[in-house]
Design a protein around this motif. Structure first.
Motif, mmCIF file in Angstrom:
data_model
loop_
_atom_site.group_PDB
_atom_site.id
_atom_site.type_symbol
_atom_site.label_atom_id
_atom_site.label_comp_id
_atom_site.label_asym_id
_atom_site.label_seq_id
_atom_site.Cartn_x
_atom_site.Cartn_y
_atom_site.Cartn_z
ATOM 1 N N UNK A 87 0.826 -1.217 0.000
ATOM 2 C CA UNK A 87 0.000 0.000 0.000
ATOM 3 C C UNK A 87 0.859 1.266 0.000
ATOM 4 N N UNK A 88 2.182 1.105 -0.138
ATOM 5 C CA UNK A 88 3.036 2.291 -0.280
ATOM 6 C C UNK A 88 3.714 2.754 0.991
ATOM 7 N N UNK A 89 3.309 2.213 2.147
ATOM 8 C CA UNK A 89 3.957 2.607 3.406
ATOM 9 C C UNK A 89 5.368 2.012 3.469
ATOM 10 N N UNK A 90 6.228 2.644 4.268
ATOM 11 C CA UNK A 90 7.584 2.120 4.417
ATOM 12 C C UNK A 90 7.600 0.911 5.350
ATOM 13 N N UNK A 91 8.437 -0.048 5.016
ATOM 14 C CA UNK A 91 8.673 -1.191 5.896
ATOM 15 C C UNK A 91 9.760 -0.807 6.892
ATOM 16 N N UNK A 92 9.479 -0.970 8.206
ATOM 17 C CA UNK A 92 10.465 -0.575 9.220
ATOM 18 C C UNK A 92 10.574 -1.629 10.324
ATOM 19 N N UNK A 93 11.465 -1.330 11.264
ATOM 20 C CA UNK A 93 11.691 -2.234 12.390
ATOM 21 C C UNK A 93 10.430 -2.398 13.247
ATOM 22 N N UNK A 94 9.553 -1.373 13.218
ATOM 23 C CA UNK A 94 8.298 -1.473 13.976
ATOM 24 C C UNK A 94 7.494 -2.690 13.530
ATOM 25 N N UNK A 95 7.518 -2.956 12.240
ATOM 26 C CA UNK A 95 6.761 -4.086 11.696
ATOM 27 C C UNK A 95 7.289 -5.421 12.231
ATOM 28 N N UNK A 96 8.613 -5.494 12.371
ATOM 29 C CA UNK A 96 9.223 -6.729 12.873
ATOM 30 C C UNK A 96 8.816 -6.952 14.326
ATOM 31 N N UNK A 97 8.931 -5.918 15.129
ATOM 32 C CA UNK A 97 8.559 -6.026 16.541
ATOM 33 C C UNK A 97 7.069 -6.369 16.658
ATOM 34 N N UNK A 98 6.269 -5.729 15.819
ATOM 35 C CA UNK A 98 4.830 -5.985 15.857
ATOM 36 C C UNK A 98 4.519 -7.449 15.528
ATOM 37 N N UNK A 99 5.235 -7.996 14.547
ATOM 38 C CA UNK A 99 4.981 -9.379 14.144
ATOM 39 C C UNK A 99 5.188 -10.332 15.316
ATOM 40 N N UNK A 100 6.263 -10.091 16.077
ATOM 41 C CA UNK A 100 6.497 -10.948 17.244
ATOM 42 C C UNK A 100 5.339 -10.806 18.233
ATOM 43 N N UNK A 101 4.959 -9.557 18.512
ATOM 44 C CA UNK A 101 3.891 -9.341 19.490
ATOM 45 C C UNK A 101 2.574 -9.950 19.023
ATOM 46 N N UNK A 102 2.281 -9.799 17.753
ATOM 47 C CA UNK A 102 1.006 -10.300 17.229
ATOM 48 C C UNK A 102 0.961 -11.820 17.256
ATOM 49 N N UNK A 103 2.045 -12.454 16.856
ATOM 50 C CA UNK A 103 2.029 -13.914 16.760
ATOM 51 C C UNK A 103 2.002 -14.553 18.139
ATOM 52 N N UNK A 104 2.699 -13.927 19.105
ATOM 53 C CA UNK A 104 2.745 -14.577 20.422
ATOM 54 C C UNK A 104 1.468 -14.311 21.221
#
Lengths: 536, 317
Positions: free
Chosen positions: A114-131
């Motif tokens: 969708x055009x947004x930048x991929x950042x470290x926030x996304x990585x941290x979020x993925x861990x939080x969301x999956x766990x």
């Protein structure tokens, strides 16, 4: 590498002349455009890679992880700039050797669909969301050993682990990164992301018609370029068609409605050559067929009986019965893994030797051709998947081969959940099945005393100790030695007989170029960016 | 026939459906295994993840409590969540019901339009070449396995001639009427073939019975032509035995045609059922089977009403 292959042979044959004519250089222009129609035999349940019950073939073209396994099951960087190791400082083990920290540097300039930048926030979020326990997903392994994630800047991720986790790359972050800006604070069980996920991959999800197909269109802003500078990907569109019936799958290849089938049934593979325009690619698979012994059975608890089994089974016949495609193995670590030890002890096919061992151990031949000891016949119930032609053929062959040494096998086949239940509870004497694993499997779940998939009542403290070493060490040499020990102990103690390693038979149009099979559970679609279709 | 009869039958169906739901719930839980076993083949699924899923779907409750919870939700219209896809059961069923009704409805309508004249003609010309041909065709149609005739059609029309798409409901990015019709031709043919064969036999035998009745002779004696005798005097009575079969067959439409849907990759209820059965997706299975049960109960009521409409001597009171 053991990508065998008819593809290599075909290419050698067809390209041979051309090569000679062109003086050894093949300069082929990569074409943009075209649609690749892929046939899938299962019904996609959800497009979320963490909660799907299947291998995520279609999903991996949309969603990317930090790392991904390549065609040799080696991890390569994707959204991270390099694979963290102890040597490059990406992995730092704490002074007491009890925990570790992994630092990833992320690729800059990567954009979500969708055009947004991929950042470290996304990585941290993925861990939080999956766990998060509220998120129903089965692929949560790897989340529990992380204590915290720091994101000092947009492109640095520091992951703190509470223990040494050598298989850190097998699930979390490899299965894919989820977009924080879309999913933060949302219910991941019901979000539209599960239908049309937003990723960073070469293709974007356009339409998901349940029970019918998934349409993926080219991502024009994909971050990768080819070595020659071409903007990737080449293909315009990928369509995954859900075709549950294998006969129909073959029909659709013949009628040119499909260009690619990743799971060609062994018994139908021979047809492919007659279709014209397709090649059958034999790819390695991280899978092995095994005959497990139940240690609750007192005869099978006797090593002599297990050794007799090992000498009595001729793997070549098993391979012939499966179309000649699988390969014989002697170790539970299949040869494609770097940890495979070729010095693992081997039992030659030798019925004489099997008979000698049994005679020596006091199993005397009865009048009906079946041995007895203390008045009890050497007869075992053998469970395998009912309705699976390959597995049932294997059973018939093993029955015949063991009859030669005076062992009786009684088939007791089950299907579906009844089969799994038998396997879990050890409701069998002998069990034949196959495991398919990730690039860095944890073998203790199969053969460890507390192993979740150890239904055979096997317990070997020596082996448990080696598993402990493997699973808590990051040092390659230590792990290498421990893996050799595992393979040696299993081969000597024989809780299981590894028989054959299976292959995947991929049927693909001859027009598809740059395709290499991937043996891991990340599927053949983990790296589609450079695929292109040649002119017809 | 009276309104009170209808009301009584509908009220009588309620305890029946409760009973059915109890039996179904018991049976699917007695079947070995459970919904989480699909993950057992995947060594990377941790025990914690399985516990979380189990708790979320209430699978750790005792079965009677699960039944009470399911029933009390169902009564107020909450069909629960599918364990396999995590989506509401009702949404999944509605999504699959459309294609199934389309395929089944067209097939049944076509089957009825063809079975009726075939049955009537072969009864009226009993023993003739035509009758023998129809009989032979009917037995062939009943005996041909669906998957075989489907493969044969695919071979001829998709591979050799290239006229029809071999499977699916619509082409990607198309879905126009003509595209959908092309996709319908083969599955409809296959599905209606066996039905035409069996229905025409029922209609034929009903017709033969009726044509031997005294009132038919009377009708001929009045000087009526054969077509008029058959259409006006015989047909209504001859249909009565066939009505039960047709009504029940019509209902089985909503349960989907498993084999046809699988071979033609048709996104219908039958495939959903098989998928759910393999995965022991309890809420989805209960939803599908209850829908089928309601259909069968209603079809029986409708068949009873149809009897009375066809034959005034049959009265429900």
């Amino acid at each position: 590498m053991m990508t065998t292959t008819r593809r290599a042979m075909l290419k050698a044959g067809a390209a041979g002349l051309a090569l000679a004519a062109m003086g050894g250089t093949v300069a082929v222009a990569q074409n943009y455009g075209g649609t690749l129609n892929v046939g899938l035999t299962y019904e996609i349940d959800t497009m979320n890679t963490y909660s799907t019950g299947y291998l995520a073939d279609a999903q991996h073209t949309i969603i990317e992880g930090l790392l991904a396994p390549d065609e040799n099951a080696q991890y390569v960087p994707v959204l991270a700039t390099e694979v963290p190791t102890v040597e490059n400082g990406g992995i730092v083990v704490s002074e007491d050797g009890q925990s570790m920290t992994i630092t990833y540097t992320l690729r800059e300039g990567v954009k979500w669909h969708d055009g947004e930048d991929f950042t470290s926030e996304d990585v941290a979020f993925t861990w939080e969301a999956v766990r998060d326990p509220a998120f129903i997903a089965e692929s949560k392994s790897g989340t529990e050993s992380i204590t915290s994630i720091e994101t000092p800047d947009d492109y640095t991720v520091i992951v703190n682990y509470d223990s040494i986790v050598p298989d850190f790359a097998s699930t979390l972050f490899t299965f894919g990164i989820m977009p924080e800006h879309i999913l933060a604070g949302q219910d991941l069980n019901t979000h539209e992301y599960n239908e049309l996920p937003v990723g960073t991959g070469p293709f974007m999800a356009t339409e998901f018609a349940r029970g019918q197909y998934v349409v993926l269109d080219r991502n024009p802003d994909y971050w990768r370029t080819a070595e020659n500078g071409d903007q990737l990907p080449y293909l315009d569109r990928l369509v995954f068609n859900i075709v549950p019936d294998t006969n129909t799958l073959m029909t659709q290849l013949r009628s040119r409605e499909l260009d690619m089938v990743v799971k060609t049934p062994y018994n139908q593979a021979a047809q492919v050559e007659s279709f014209g325009g397709y090649e059958l690619i034999v790819g390695p698979l991280l899978s092995w067929g095994h005959l497990d012994f139940n240690f609750e059975n007192e005869f099978l608890a006797d090593i002599a009986v297990r050794q007799a089994f090992a000498h009595a089974i001729d793997r070549n016949v098993l391979i012939q019965a499966q179309g000649g495609f699988p390969e014989a193995i002697k170790s539970i670590v299949v040869p494609i893994f770097e940890f495979y030890d070729e010095n693992t002890p081997e039992y030659e096919f030798d019925p004489e030797e099997a008979n000698r061992i049994l005679d020596e151990a006091g199993y005397t031949m009865g009048e009906d051709g079946i041995r007895t000891k203390d008045g009890e016949r050497l007869s075992f119930e053998y469970v395998t998947a009912a309705g699976s032609a390959d597995d049932e053929n294997i059973q018939q062959i093993i029955m015949a081969q063991l009859a030669q040494v005076g062992i009786e096998i009684v088939p007791d086949n089950r299907a579906g959940v009844a089969l799994r239940e038998a396997r879990y509870n050890g409701d069998y004497d002998l069990y034949y099945g196959r495991w398919i694993t990730s690039a860095d499997p944890v073998y203790s779940i199969f053969y460890g005393t507390e192993g979740a998939l150890n239904g055979q009542g096997y317990s070997n403290p020596e082996l448990d100790a080696v598993f402990e070493t493997v699973e808590n060490s990051i040092d390659t040499e230590t792990r290498m030695r421990a893996f050799s020990d595992i393979q040696r102990i299993v081969a000597e103690d024989l809780p299981t007989l590894p028989l054959t390693t299976n292959v995947s038979l991929i049927t693909v149009t001859e027009r598809l170029q740059n395709f290499t099979p991937n043996p891991t559970n990340m599927t053949n679609f983990v790296d589609t960016a450079e695929w292109y279709l040649s002119e017809e | 026939m009276s309104l009170s009869f209808l009301i009584r039958r509908l009220l009588g169906a309620i305890p029946l459906l409760f009973g059915i739901s109890l039996v179904l719930f018991t049976i699917i839980h007695l079947a070995p295994g459970g919904p989480l076993d699909v993950y057992a083949d995947n060594p990377s699924v941790s025990a914690e993840a399985l516990d979380q899923i189990r708790a979320r779907y209430g699978l750790d409750d005792p079965v009677p409590i699960q039944y009470v919870k399911w029933l009390s939700a169902m009564v107020v219209g909450d069909w629960g969540l599918s364990i396999r896809t995590g989506r509401p059961v009702l949404d999944e069923i509605v999504l699959r019901l459309g294609p199934t009704l389309l395929l089944g409805g067209i097939s049944m309508a076509l089957a009825f339009c063809l079975a009726l004249p075939l049955g009537v003609i072969s009864a009226a010309r009993r023993g003739s070449r035509l009758d023998e041909a129809v009989t032979l065709g009917a037995f062939a149609g009943i005996s041909l396995p669906v998957f075989w005739s489907a493969l044969l059609l695919q071979l001829i029309f998709s591979i050799w001639l290239g006229w029809l798409p071999s499977a699916g409901m619509k082409s990607v990015g198309d879905g126009s009427l003509s595209d959908r019709l092309l996709h319908l031709i083969m599955p409809v043919t296959v599905l209606s073939l066996a039905t035409i064969a069996s229905w025409s036999r029922y209609i034929r035998s009903g017709m033969i019975d009726v044509l031997g009745q005294d009132y038919i002779r009377t009708a001929y004696a009045k000087g009526r032509r054969e077509t008029a005798v058959i259409a006006l005097h015989a047909l209504r009575n001859a249909m009565i035995p066939a009505v039960t079969v047709i009504a029940i067959d019509f209902v089985t439409i909503i349960s989907g045609a498993v084999i046809t849907e699988t071979v033609f990759a048709w996104p219908g209820i039958g495939r959903l059922f098989i998928e759910s059965m393999n995965g022991r997706d309890y809420p989805m299975l209960m939803g599908l089977m209850m829908m089928g049960s309601v259909g069968v109960v209603l079809a029986n009521i409708i068949a009873d009403l149809a009897y009375a409409a066809l034959d005034p001597r049959i009265r429900h009171g």
